[in-house]
Design a protein around this motif. Structure first.
Motif, short mmCIF file in Angstrom:
data_model
loop_
_atom_site.label_atom_id
_atom_site.label_comp_id
_atom_site.label_asym_id
_atom_site.label_seq_id
_atom_site.Cartn_x
_atom_site.Cartn_y
_atom_site.Cartn_z
N PRO A 62 43.03 40.57 45.07
CA PRO A 62 44.26 41.30 44.72
C PRO A 62 44.50 41.35 43.21
CG PRO A 62 44.67 39.82 46.56
CD PRO A 62 43.30 39.49 46.04
N TYR A 63 44.15 40.27 42.51
CA TYR A 63 44.31 40.23 41.07
C TYR A 63 43.37 41.23 40.39
CZ TYR A 63 44.57 38.07 36.39
OH TYR A 63 44.73 37.83 35.05
N VAL A 64 42.11 41.27 40.83
CA VAL A 64 41.14 42.22 40.28
C VAL A 64 41.55 43.65 40.61
CG1 VAL A 64 38.72 42.95 40.37
CG2 VAL A 64 39.28 40.52 40.38
N TYR A 65 42.04 43.86 41.83
CA TYR A 65 42.48 45.20 42.22
C TYR A 65 43.63 45.67 41.33
CZ TYR A 65 44.29 48.98 45.16
OH TYR A 65 44.73 50.21 45.62
N GLN A 66 44.61 44.80 41.14
CA GLN A 66 45.78 45.18 40.36
C GLN A 66 45.38 45.56 38.94
OE1 GLN A 66 48.66 42.08 39.40
NE2 GLN A 66 50.33 43.48 39.88
N ALA A 67 44.51 44.77 38.33
CA ALA A 67 44.11 45.04 36.94
C ALA A 67 43.15 46.23 36.86
CB ALA A 67 43.46 43.80 36.35
N GLY A 68 42.11 46.22 37.69
CA GLY A 68 41.08 47.25 37.59
C GLY A 68 41.55 48.62 38.00
N VAL A 69 42.40 48.69 39.03
CA VAL A 69 42.84 49.98 39.57
C VAL A 69 44.13 50.45 38.92
CG1 VAL A 69 43.56 51.21 41.66
CG2 VAL A 69 41.65 49.58 41.75
N GLU A 70 45.11 49.58 38.85
CA GLU A 70 46.45 50.00 38.45
C GLU A 70 46.70 49.88 36.94
OE1 GLU A 70 49.17 47.75 40.81
OE2 GLU A 70 48.37 48.48 42.71
N HIS A 71 46.13 48.86 36.30
CA HIS A 71 46.42 48.64 34.89
C HIS A 71 45.40 49.31 33.96
CE1 HIS A 71 48.01 46.76 31.31
NE2 HIS A 71 46.81 46.25 31.04
N PHE A 72 44.11 48.98 34.15
CA PHE A 72 43.08 49.51 33.26
C PHE A 72 42.51 50.84 33.74
CE2 PHE A 72 42.77 44.88 32.34
CZ PHE A 72 43.00 44.92 30.96
N HIS A 73 42.68 51.17 35.02
CA HIS A 73 42.15 52.41 35.61
C HIS A 73 40.62 52.50 35.46
CE1 HIS A 73 46.31 53.65 35.98
NE2 HIS A 73 46.48 53.48 34.67
N TRP A 74 39.95 51.35 35.67
CA TRP A 74 38.50 51.35 35.64
C TRP A 74 37.90 52.04 36.85
CZ3 TRP A 74 38.66 45.44 34.39
CH2 TRP A 74 38.92 45.26 33.04
N LEU A 75 38.59 51.98 37.98
CA LEU A 75 38.10 52.58 39.22
C LEU A 75 39.30 52.88 40.12
CD1 LEU A 75 36.43 49.72 41.37
CD2 LEU A 75 38.17 49.36 39.65
N THR A 76 39.03 53.59 41.21
CA THR A 76 40.10 53.96 42.15
C THR A 76 40.17 52.95 43.29
OG1 THR A 76 38.66 55.32 43.53
CG2 THR A 76 39.68 56.39 41.62
N GLY A 77 41.24 53.04 44.06
CA GLY A 77 41.38 52.17 45.22
C GLY A 77 40.24 52.30 46.21
N PRO A 78 39.89 53.53 46.65
CA PRO A 78 38.76 53.68 47.58
C PRO A 78 37.45 53.13 47.00
CG PRO A 78 40.08 55.66 47.58
CD PRO A 78 40.63 54.80 46.49
N GLN A 79 37.23 53.30 45.70
CA GLN A 79 36.02 52.74 45.09
C GLN A 79 36.02 51.22 45.16
OE1 GLN A 79 36.28 54.61 41.20
NE2 GLN A 79 34.65 56.07 41.70
N MET A 80 37.19 50.61 44.99
CA MET A 80 37.27 49.16 45.08
C MET A 80 36.91 48.68 46.48
SD MET A 80 38.09 46.42 43.32
CE MET A 80 38.38 44.70 43.73
#
Length: 448
Positions: free
Chosen positions: A273-291
């Protein structure tokens, strides 16, 4: 059936090259998440090769369970360090992770460059039921060895209920189990010894190279000066590595995954959840489905599940085009390496610096009783992961609000059952079972 006692003398010390070959092999066959990986190490190192006794193995495992980060990786580093000093620990940890890093870089490239491949989807469809069977088998195998009395079984059951039904955070469960173990060690010490107070756990396997009464080697003895020197070296390595990163996405990744490495109590699912929040919502490195797709890749490749960070790093650096639009593969590979390096650096710090302290506490019930309680609790937590895997594989459309919608996947359930029977009755290797299920899944998908 217990293994036959192979002899009355310890095996010869393995040469460094022999150990290196084993750690490399382990990196390629370590499917099934931490439970499966620890079961493979137990089978190879305790039962077959007898490089370490079961009590010493469990003592190291207890320590690794308490640490943030992937416990199976840290256990490999710990045993490699005991056998061959610092270089042995470094080689064991690096080779445990390196195969999955290269595999994930390749799969991530295929994923980003070519999209959904039916052949790959078919293979994954067969591997997922196999992973359910491997994790379930490993929970039974490890639990049967670690839970030696009713008190430890009760702790494991309470931990399962706490995380499955009550949703309590893993650190709270660890703390509670440690307190129970500490109290139990004072009230009923025979119930909270490593192995549960039922005698020498390794009696069926014969004397080990690092046996119950083997004194710690010279390099494993606690020396404050050595600890201070190692802390300085690790800090210097981190500073140099971080300074070499170009400003922007890669430096953001280095800082973020350093922080993530110190909050991964409970393994990969606790930090996702921590990686999801940062990678998807904060930094926009990838999308939710990609995660979600990355998690699927992480579940079906060897190595620790937390290696999903390599996928996040690859996709993030590719998406942000950190080296320009014509060097996407290079950017993705760099992102994966950065995410992996800064996530796993702390594993070596915890073991190489903290290992001598752990060796010094071996046999001291004040320290081992809380760790024994924690190990029992972790069995319940890993059982929860097995249930989590099974739910997502057998009810692919289920959600928290409607867990059993979309129909039960009978083919996947039967394949998982067959994989379990092959592991339990047929004594097949984990790699054989996974490859066989992958082939069956591919054929099944092509027929459909």
């Amino acid at each position: 059936m217990p293994a036959m006692r192979p002899g009355s003398t310890p095996p010869p010390a393995p040469h460094f090259i022999e150990a290196l070959r084993f750690w490399l092999k382990l990196g390629f066959i370590s499917f099934g998440g931490p439970a499966g990986q620890i079961a493979v190490m137990h089978q190879e190192l305790v039962e077959r090769r007898r490089w370490i006794s079961e009590r010493r193995f469990l003592h190291a495992l207890n320590y690794c369970m308490v640490l943030p980060g992937p416990e199976a990786t840290q256990l490999a580093i710990y045993i490699g360090w005991l056998l061959h000093r610092t270089r042995g620990g470094i080689v064991a940890g690096v080779l445990f992770v390196l195969p999955s890093l290269f595999i994930l870089i390749g799969l991530s490239y295929v994923y980003m460059a070519y999209g959904d491949l039916p052949l790959v989807a078919g293979v994954f469809a067969g591997v997922k039921p196999a992973v359910v069977a491997v994790v379930a088998f490993a929970v039974w195998r490890i639990g049967s060895r670690a839970l030696k009395n009713a008190a430890l079984w009760l702790i494991a059951a309470a931990a399962f209920i706490a995380i499955f039904a009550l949703g309590l955070p893993f650190p709270a469960i660890v703390l509670g189990a440690g307190v129970v173990g500490w109290i139990g060690g004072r009230i009923a010490p025979d119930q909270f010894q490593v192995g549960g107070g039922h005698g020498a756990a390794q009696a069926d396997y014969g004397p080990a190279l690092i046996d119950d009464d083997t004194p710690p080697p010279a390099h494993a003895r606690f020396r404050p000066r050595r600890m201070a020197m190692l802390l300085g070296i690790f800090l210097a390595v981190w500073i140099v590595a971080f300074a070499l990163l170009p400003a922007g996405t890669l430096r953001d990744m280095g800082l973020f995954f350093t922080k993530a490495a110190y909050v991964t109590f409970g393994g990969a699912y606790a930090v996702l959840p921590y990686v999801y929040q940062a990678g998807v919502e904060h930094f926009h490195w990838l999308t939710g489905p990609q995660m979600i797709d990355g998690l699927g890749l992480g579940e079906t490749t060897p190595g620790p599940l937390i290696m999903v960070v390599a996928f996040v790093g690859f996709v993030g650096a590719w998406t942000q085009q950190v080296f320009g639009p014509h060097a996407l593969l290079l950017a993705g590979a760099a992102g994966a390496v950065v995410a992996t390096f800064f996530t796993f650096l702390s594993c070596f710090l915890f073991i190489l610096v903290g290992g001598p302290l752990v060796e010094a506490t071996r046999g001291d019930l004040r320290f081992t009783a809380p760790l024994t309680g924690i190990t029992a609790a972790v069995v319940g937590v890993v059982l929860n992961l097995a249930v989590f895997f099974a739910w997502h594989v057998f009810w692919t459309h289920g959600s928290a609000t409607a867990p059993f919608v979309g129909g039960f996947q009978w083919f996947d359930a039967l394949l998982a059952l067959a994989a379990w029977l092959a592991l339990w009755e047929g004594r097949a290797s984990i790699m054989t079972v996974v490859l066989a299920c992958a082939a069956i899944g591919l054929v099944h998908s092509l027929i459909l």
